[in-house]
Design a protein around this motif. Structure first.
Motif, mmCIF file in Angstrom:
data_model
loop_
_atom_site.group_PDB
_atom_site.id
_atom_site.type_symbol
_atom_site.label_atom_id
_atom_site.label_comp_id
_atom_site.label_asym_id
_atom_site.label_seq_id
_atom_site.Cartn_x
_atom_site.Cartn_y
_atom_site.Cartn_z
ATOM 1 N N ALA A 1 0.809 -1.183 -0.053
ATOM 2 C CA ALA A 1 -0.103 -0.019 0.042
ATOM 3 C C ALA A 1 0.952 1.342 -0.052
ATOM 4 N N THR A 2 2.024 1.122 0.543
ATOM 5 C CA THR A 2 2.927 2.254 0.718
ATOM 6 C C THR A 2 4.429 1.788 0.473
ATOM 7 N N GLY A 3 5.409 2.740 0.385
ATOM 8 C CA GLY A 3 6.534 2.244 0.577
ATOM 9 C C GLY A 3 6.945 1.941 1.714
ATOM 10 N N MET A 4 6.454 2.540 3.054
ATOM 11 C CA MET A 4 6.892 2.194 4.212
ATOM 12 C C MET A 4 6.308 0.650 4.499
ATOM 13 N N ALA A 5 5.204 0.388 3.896
ATOM 14 C CA ALA A 5 4.760 -1.144 4.082
ATOM 15 C C ALA A 5 5.568 -1.967 3.314
ATOM 16 N N VAL B 1 18.962 6.903 5.903
ATOM 17 C CA VAL B 1 17.875 6.264 5.442
ATOM 18 C C VAL B 1 16.660 7.105 5.424
ATOM 19 N N PHE B 2 15.385 6.739 5.064
ATOM 20 C CA PHE B 2 14.399 7.548 5.012
ATOM 21 C C PHE B 2 13.789 7.729 6.401
ATOM 22 N N GLY B 3 13.450 8.905 6.823
ATOM 23 C CA GLY B 3 13.015 9.089 8.573
ATOM 24 C C GLY B 3 12.089 8.140 8.892
ATOM 25 N N VAL C 1 17.987 -3.244 -1.164
ATOM 26 C CA VAL C 1 18.287 -1.908 -1.841
ATOM 27 C C VAL C 1 16.939 -1.341 -1.854
ATOM 28 N N ASP C 2 16.937 -0.155 -1.218
ATOM 29 C CA ASP C 2 15.699 1.001 -1.542
ATOM 30 C C ASP C 2 16.310 1.686 -2.901
ATOM 31 N N ASN C 3 15.561 1.494 -3.878
ATOM 32 C CA ASN C 3 15.897 2.000 -5.270
ATOM 33 C C ASN C 3 15.008 3.149 -5.681
ATOM 34 N N HIS D 1 10.675 -0.270 -3.423
ATOM 35 C CA HIS D 1 10.404 0.982 -3.885
ATOM 36 C C HIS D 1 9.386 1.765 -3.117
ATOM 37 N N SER D 2 9.468 3.100 -2.821
ATOM 38 C CA SER D 2 8.152 3.676 -2.679
ATOM 39 C C SER D 2 7.660 4.114 -4.075
ATOM 40 N N ALA D 3 6.775 3.524 -4.605
ATOM 41 C CA ALA D 3 6.090 3.708 -5.844
ATOM 42 C C ALA D 3 5.296 5.177 -5.695
ATOM 43 N N THR D 4 5.115 5.865 -4.514
ATOM 44 C CA THR D 4 4.714 7.189 -4.491
ATOM 45 C C THR D 4 5.065 8.042 -5.050
ATOM 46 N N LYS D 5 6.700 8.022 -5.406
ATOM 47 C CA LYS D 5 7.435 8.856 -5.703
ATOM 48 C C LYS D 5 7.592 8.747 -7.425
ATOM 49 N N PHE D 6 8.705 8.377 -7.965
ATOM 50 C CA PHE D 6 9.294 8.571 -9.307
ATOM 51 C C PHE D 6 8.297 7.704 -10.257
HETATM 52 C C1 LIG Z 1 9.172 8.210 0.414
HETATM 53 C C2 LIG Z 1 10.057 7.208 0.911
HETATM 54 C C3 LIG Z 1 9.829 6.130 1.459
HETATM 55 C C4 LIG Z 1 8.442 5.715 2.015
HETATM 56 O O1 LIG Z 1 7.540 5.646 1.156
HETATM 57 P P1 LIG Z 1 5.865 5.930 1.374
HETATM 58 O O2 LIG Z 1 5.244 5.785 0.092
HETATM 59 O O3 LIG Z 1 5.883 7.404 1.749
HETATM 60 O O4 LIG Z 1 5.636 5.065 2.290
HETATM 61 C C5 LIG Z 1 10.780 5.020 1.519
HETATM 62 N N1 LIG Z 1 12.101 5.275 1.064
HETATM 63 C C6 LIG Z 1 12.431 6.325 0.397
HETATM 64 C C7 LIG Z 1 13.681 6.532 -0.007
HETATM 65 C C8 LIG Z 1 11.469 7.407 0.397
HETATM 66 O O5 LIG Z 1 11.689 8.510 -0.591
#
Ligand SMILES: *Cc1c(COP(=O)(O)O)cnc(C)c1O
Length: 387
Positions: free
Chosen positions: A80-84, A106-108, A178-180, A200-205
């Motif tokens: 559902a999210t990148g954090m999931a 790393v991401f907060g 790896v968080d890509n 991946h957080s697919a939320t981004k790019f």
């Molecule tokens: C935003 C982000 C996440 C978390 O993704 P969400 O979709 O916001 O849960 C994890 N890693 C990186 C590098 C991010 O930029």
């Protein structure tokens, strides 16, 4: 077919309507033709049949398949999210008594899981500095099960040699994740350098237009099988609607990433040497400390750059307030250019020393370069910098 074509032409389902674009299967469950079929679906986990959209869904499967093809992965799951995606990978492979070794940059929210939640369940973590790869081996323990890195990291844009870190993990039988997210598979494919899992957080790019949240993990079949059962049973599954948005977004991923990177490099070069700035950081600027490694493992420098204002914390706030149309938000990876000032926003609760440890200086501005005309972006930034 080449990856650019696969991102567009991978289609797993077409209904009797013969629609050209990808159909959206917005259904929570699926029906059976007989009691025997239904019994068989439940009896055998490995059967390739849709039961319930928490387990699998054709639209979600299409998105996963595209990411697998582009990353060179055997299998994947969507969340559902990148954090999931991050949390599910930790929870699947870590048990009480285990140890995870992670880059400190790393991401907060990933930092919060490592430091606040994992210890509650008896899981140890240690941090290493991405810029001191030679010190990592000494931190490996008998119970180290996972290695976790972002490259390039958020927001420091630090880079680690993927070939080096994956060889180290193999030697000690550690799973490398790896968080890509910053690169996307259009720019970097960590599995080709030996990573076991890529998330991946697919939320981004991947979405690239700031519309929705999503996540994905791809990699070795036997690892993904374990993650699939964790996600299927605990429920952080990706919604079919978001998967539909994402599978359409993937069709433009390559052209978008190329343009993001072209704009970002142009802006980084134009800003480098500006009298109001201490430095500009971008993976494909020769001044980046890991420029040579970036060139080896990335096809372009991606869409994110950072710079540091000589005027510090107060200067960072003034810069944001001086912007006329550029977006002030903490998100990134959007067609719209975004500026953020981590020291006064996302990382304001950290002490100055803690911020420095992850590469966040008081005057650091992170720019997620969008798809607008680069001259408009440059003019907007220049007018907001101290004159
Ligand atoms: C935003 C982000 C996440 C978390 O993704 P969400 O979709 O916001 O849960 C994890 N890693 C990186 C590098 C991010 O930029």
């Amino acid at each position: 077919m080449r990856p650019e074509t696969l991102a567009i032409r991978t289609q797993t389902e077409r209904t009797g309507e013969k629609e050209h674009s990808t159909p959206l299967f917005l259904t929570s469950s699926f029906v059976y033709d007989s009691a025997e079929d239904m019994a068989a679906a439940f009896a055998d986990d490995s059967l390739d049949v849709n039961i319930y959209s928490r387990f699998s869904n054709p639209t979600v499967d299409e998105f996963i398949k595209k990411v697998c093809l582009l990353e060179g992965a055997e299998d994947g799951i969507a969340t559902a999210t990148g954090m999931a995606a991050v949390f599910s990978s930790f929870m699947t492979f870590l048990s009480a008594g285990d140890h995870i070794l992670s880059a400190s940059a790393v991401f907060g929210s990933t930092h919060t899981i490592l430091t606040k939640y994992l210890p509650k369940w008896g899981i140890e973590y240690s941090y290493f500095d991405l810029n001191k790869p030679e010190a990592i081996e000494a931190l490996i323990k008998k119970n180290t099960r996972l290695m976790y890195v972002e490259t390039p990291s958020n927001p420091g844009l630090d880079i680690i040699d993927l070939d080096f870190i994956s060889k180290l993990c193999k030697a000690y039988n550690i799973i490398l994740i790896v968080d890509n997210c910053f690169a996307t598979p259009a720019v970097q494919q960590p599995i080709r350098f030996g990573a076991d899992l890529v998330l991946h957080s697919a939320t981004k790019f991947m979405d690239g237009q700031g519309r929705m949240l999503g996540g994905v993990v791809v990699g070795k079949k036997e690892l993904i099988k374990q993650m699939y059962l964790f996600v299927r049973n605990t429920g952080p599954s990706l919604s079919p609607f978001n998967a539909w948005v994402l599978t359409k977004s993937m069709e433009t991923l390559f052209v978008r990433m190329e343009k993001h990177a072209q704009n970002a490099l142009h802006i980084a070069k134009s800003l480098e040497g500006h009298p109001a700035l201490n430095w500009v950081k971008y993976p494909f600027l020769p001044s980046h400390p890991r420029y040579e490694i970036a060139k080896q493992q990335m096809t372009n420098g991606g869409g994110i750059l950072t710079f540091e204002l000589k005027s510090g914390l107060e200067g960072g706030r003034k810069f944001l307030n001086g912007l006329k149309w550029l977006s002030m938000t903490n998100n990134l990876g959007d067609s719209r250019t975004i500026a953020s000032h981590p020291a006064s926003t996302t990382h304001s609760k950290l002490t100055e020393e803690e911020r420095a440890a992850v590469g966040i200086t008081p005057g650091l501005i992170r720019l997620s370069v969008g798809l607008e005309h680069p001259d408009d972006i440059i003019e907007e930034i220049l007018q907001a910098l101290p004159q």
